[in-house]
Design an enzyme around this catalytic site. Structure first.
Site, PDB file in Angstrom:
ATOM      1  N   ASN A 164     -17.315  47.278 -17.628  1.00  0.00           N
ATOM      2  CA  ASN A 164     -17.558  48.515 -18.379  1.00  0.00           C
ATOM      3  C   ASN A 164     -17.557  48.285 -19.881  1.00  0.00           C
ATOM      4  OD1 ASN A 164     -18.023  50.267 -16.280  1.00  0.00           O
ATOM      5  ND2 ASN A 164     -15.855  50.693 -15.958  1.00  0.00           N
ATOM      6  N   HIS A 165     -18.622  48.755 -20.525  1.00  0.00           N
ATOM      7  CA  HIS A 165     -18.695  48.706 -21.983  1.00  0.00           C
ATOM      8  C   HIS A 165     -17.860  49.848 -22.569  1.00  0.00           C
ATOM      9  CE1 HIS A 165     -22.882  46.558 -21.997  1.00  0.00           C
ATOM     10  NE2 HIS A 165     -22.032  46.017 -21.132  1.00  0.00           N
ATOM     11  N   ARG A 166     -17.625  49.762 -23.854  1.00  0.00           N
ATOM     12  CA  ARG A 166     -16.919  50.905 -24.486  1.00  0.00           C
ATOM     13  C   ARG A 166     -17.886  52.087 -24.431  1.00  0.00           C
ATOM     14  NH1 ARG A 166     -16.164  48.380 -30.268  1.00  0.00           N
ATOM     15  NH2 ARG A 166     -18.063  47.261 -29.833  1.00  0.00           N
ATOM     16  N   THR A 226     -23.039  51.994 -26.822  1.00  0.00           N
ATOM     17  CA  THR A 226     -22.363  51.209 -25.778  1.00  0.00           C
ATOM     18  C   THR A 226     -22.735  49.727 -25.893  1.00  0.00           C
ATOM     19  OG1 THR A 226     -24.192  51.613 -24.259  1.00  0.00           O
ATOM     20  CG2 THR A 226     -22.284  53.114 -24.109  1.00  0.00           C
TER      21      THR A 226
END
Ligand SMILES: CC(C)(COP(=O)(O)OP(=O)(O)OC[C@H]1O[C@@H](n2cnc3c(N)ncnc32)[C@H](O)[C@@H]1OP(=O)(O)O)[C@@H](O)C(=O)NCCC(=O)NCCS
Length: 211
Positions: free
Chosen positions: A83-85, A91
């Site tokens: 998961n990216h920020r 993102t």
């Protein structure tokens, strides 16, 4: 006397090398596998680790799989590094490209970490299933082919689809409770061997008499 296959062998059945005991082919310390759990893949069951993606030691999340699980080809365990920020404007993972962009490296708090992925015992996962980070799948559950598991699945439930949802319970609550209490997967190999007909029976009265 040997009571079934050797849990420390790579291939429980030397004549069927598409199936391997995962515990004996995994090197990463953040993957913990119980005895007899297998991965079945004609294209290289030994490469199970390649199906556990975005799994970085510094994030600390573990993939834990119990005993006697059957995992079909095409499994993907997405771990927390996937998961990216998301709370930022972008993102895009600038930091991993380097060249000065690492000044925008997210902190752990910026990421939505969901903890360990835990698969119970005697879980059957059909082919081409994706398991998202932090999911817990209970003992005795069945995950239908092509499912994407995004939330926890209770013990002895059949679940399927994207997002994966309960289809039905496998047994009544009393029997589920009974099976969870006997934990047959923790028995010594000889006791499992001696009770094999009962464990493999659909006659629930017979199963309740297992000693
Ligand atoms: C989950 C599974 C075990 C269910 O078997 P079953 O009980 O005989 O299934 P049925 O065909 O009676 O379907 C029961 C319900 O589950 C649903 N269902 C079945 N497979 C599904 C799937 N892959 N995804 C979503 N829903 C599914 C059916 O639509 C049906 O829903 P309904 O009750 O609303 O009509 C089976 O469909 C499956 O996916 N097996 C995995 C096979 C596999 O991948 N093997 C790999 C080698 S080990």
């Amino acid at each position: 006397m040997q009571y079934g296959p050797d849990p420390n062998a790579i291939y429980p059945n030397e004549g069927m090398k598409s199936i391997c005991y995962i515990k004996n082919v995994v090197a990463r310390r953040n993957i913990v596998i119980g005895d007899y759990s297998y991965y079945d893949d004609v294209n290289g069951a030994e490469n199970f680790e390649d199906h556990v993606t975005h799994h970085y030691e510094f994030l600390g999340d573990k993939l834990v799989i119990g005993k006697f699980c059957a995992i079909a080809k095409g499994i993907e365990f997405e771990m927390n590094g996937a998961n990216h920020r998301m709370r930022s404007v972008t993102t895009y993972p600038f930091n991993i490209m380097g060249h000065g962009w690492e000044k925008a490296t997210p902190t752990l708090a910026d990421l939505s970490l969901k903890g360990d992925t835990v698969i119970g015992n005697d879980v059957w996962i059909g082919q081409n299933v994706t398991v998202m980070p932090g999911v817990h799948i209970g003992d005795g559950a069945i995950i239908a082919a092509n499912s994407v598991v995004v939330k926890d699945i209770p013990p002895y439930h059949i679940a399927g689809g994207n997002p994966c949802k309960t289809i039905k319970k496998r047994f009544d609550d009393e029997l589920i409770e009974y099976l969870l209490s006997i934990k047959w997967w923790d028995w010594p190999a000889q006791k499992i061997f001696d009770n094999l007909e009962n464990i493999c029976s659909g006659d629930l009265k017979k199963i309740k008499k297992i000693k």
